[in-house]
Write a protein that holds these residues in place. Sequence first.
Motif, short mmCIF file in Angstrom:
data_model
loop_
_atom_site.label_atom_id
_atom_site.label_comp_id
_atom_site.label_asym_id
_atom_site.label_seq_id
_atom_site.Cartn_x
_atom_site.Cartn_y
_atom_site.Cartn_z
N ILE A 119 0.84 -1.21 0.00
CA ILE A 119 0.00 0.00 0.00
C ILE A 119 0.87 1.25 0.00
CG2 ILE A 119 -1.59 1.39 1.40
CD1 ILE A 119 -2.95 -1.19 2.27
N GLU B 61 -3.50 1.37 -2.64
CA GLU B 61 -4.50 0.35 -2.33
C GLU B 61 -5.02 -0.38 -3.56
OE1 GLU B 61 -7.80 1.44 0.11
OE2 GLU B 61 -6.55 2.43 1.61
N GLU B 62 -5.21 0.34 -4.66
CA GLU B 62 -5.76 -0.30 -5.86
C GLU B 62 -4.84 -1.39 -6.39
OE1 GLU B 62 -8.75 -0.22 -7.51
OE2 GLU B 62 -9.29 0.78 -5.63
N LEU C 71 -2.71 -3.12 -4.52
CA LEU C 71 -2.82 -4.24 -3.58
C LEU C 71 -4.08 -5.04 -3.87
CD1 LEU C 71 -1.90 -5.81 -1.06
CD2 LEU C 71 -3.25 -4.21 0.30
N LYS C 72 -5.17 -4.36 -4.15
CA LYS C 72 -6.43 -5.04 -4.42
C LYS C 72 -6.30 -6.00 -5.60
CE LYS C 72 -11.34 -4.16 -5.28
NZ LYS C 72 -12.39 -3.13 -5.44
N TRP D 65 -9.83 -9.35 -1.91
CA TRP D 65 -10.00 -8.07 -1.22
C TRP D 65 -10.98 -8.14 -0.05
CZ3 TRP D 65 -6.82 -4.42 -0.71
CH2 TRP D 65 -7.18 -3.13 -0.35
N ALA E 199 -7.13 -7.16 4.33
CA ALA E 199 -7.15 -5.86 3.65
C ALA E 199 -7.30 -4.73 4.66
CB ALA E 199 -8.27 -5.82 2.62
N LYS F 122 -4.49 -1.80 5.80
CA LYS F 122 -4.76 -0.36 5.73
C LYS F 122 -4.42 0.32 7.06
CE LYS F 122 -8.75 -0.91 2.64
NZ LYS F 122 -10.20 -0.68 2.53
#
Length: 310
Positions: A279, A284-285, A287-288, A293, A298, A302
Amino acid sequence: MSNVVLKLPEESLLQIIKHYENKKIPAKAQYVRFTAKLTDTVITVYNSGKVMFQGAGAEREAGKWGEASAAATKVSGAKGDTLPEDFAKLSVLGSDETGTGDFFGPITVAACFVPSDKVELAHELGVKDSKLLSDDYMRKIAPDLREAFVHKVLILKNEKYNKVQAQGWSQGKIKALLHNQALKHVLAKMNPVKPDAILIDQFAERGIYYNHIKGEKEIIRKNVLFSTKAEGLHVSVACASIIARVAFLEEMDRMSAEAGITLPKGAGKIVDETAAKIILKHGEEYLKSLTKWHFANAGKAKVLAGKRRS
């Protein structure tokens, strides 16, 4: 056709070889020590010390040398369908999956067909329940298994997984669809040969499994059996499990190289730590795209990333 397998000491193996010497035929593979062919029976001595008797006279000839241990049609703690007698010796198409509990990495399903005359070959190649084998060992034997047996591997990458999961698909539905598709592919490759049975490592009751795939155009139903701990019931499922696991590991290698960090397996604390690093580095995107997710990892990642920013 009857099949009987005996595990015998070297002294007995030498006696068998001497006894059938005048019926000897050329061995067809390097793992075969000696082969003889009678009018109704083929006797194969393997380097492992096992002897297989195949044919109408299998029980008669095997009875001269020892007593066969009963085929493993039951495994302690296994639940599911009652299997036919001597199931472990039949020609079976098995399927299994891996990756369902891993935050990183894809769900991977494999189906593999092991005919009765190659059951012993699978053991010669080192196949056991994959839960008893290390990842490194499975990486070593998987190429031989892929070469020796008709199989199909399906890999569901996490971007696709997240999309269908967000549409309300459960892991059970996802797995059922992948198993059905993998079995369909192998049956097409095998055609016109048909397995004696199909064995799915059970993750859902029969009715639930078929409810998951009721919308499919082609549903594999004929001779399908379900059982937990299926790797111990027929070597075809063990082969499928190993092939699926190695495909999963290879995809994890590819993803790790792309991310520039070794992605850990499972869903433990080290996974949270690695996810937080991703991240901070990629967002984040990104990682997703690498993960399932909806897993709790997740949220934990964060939080960790937020603490490190502050």
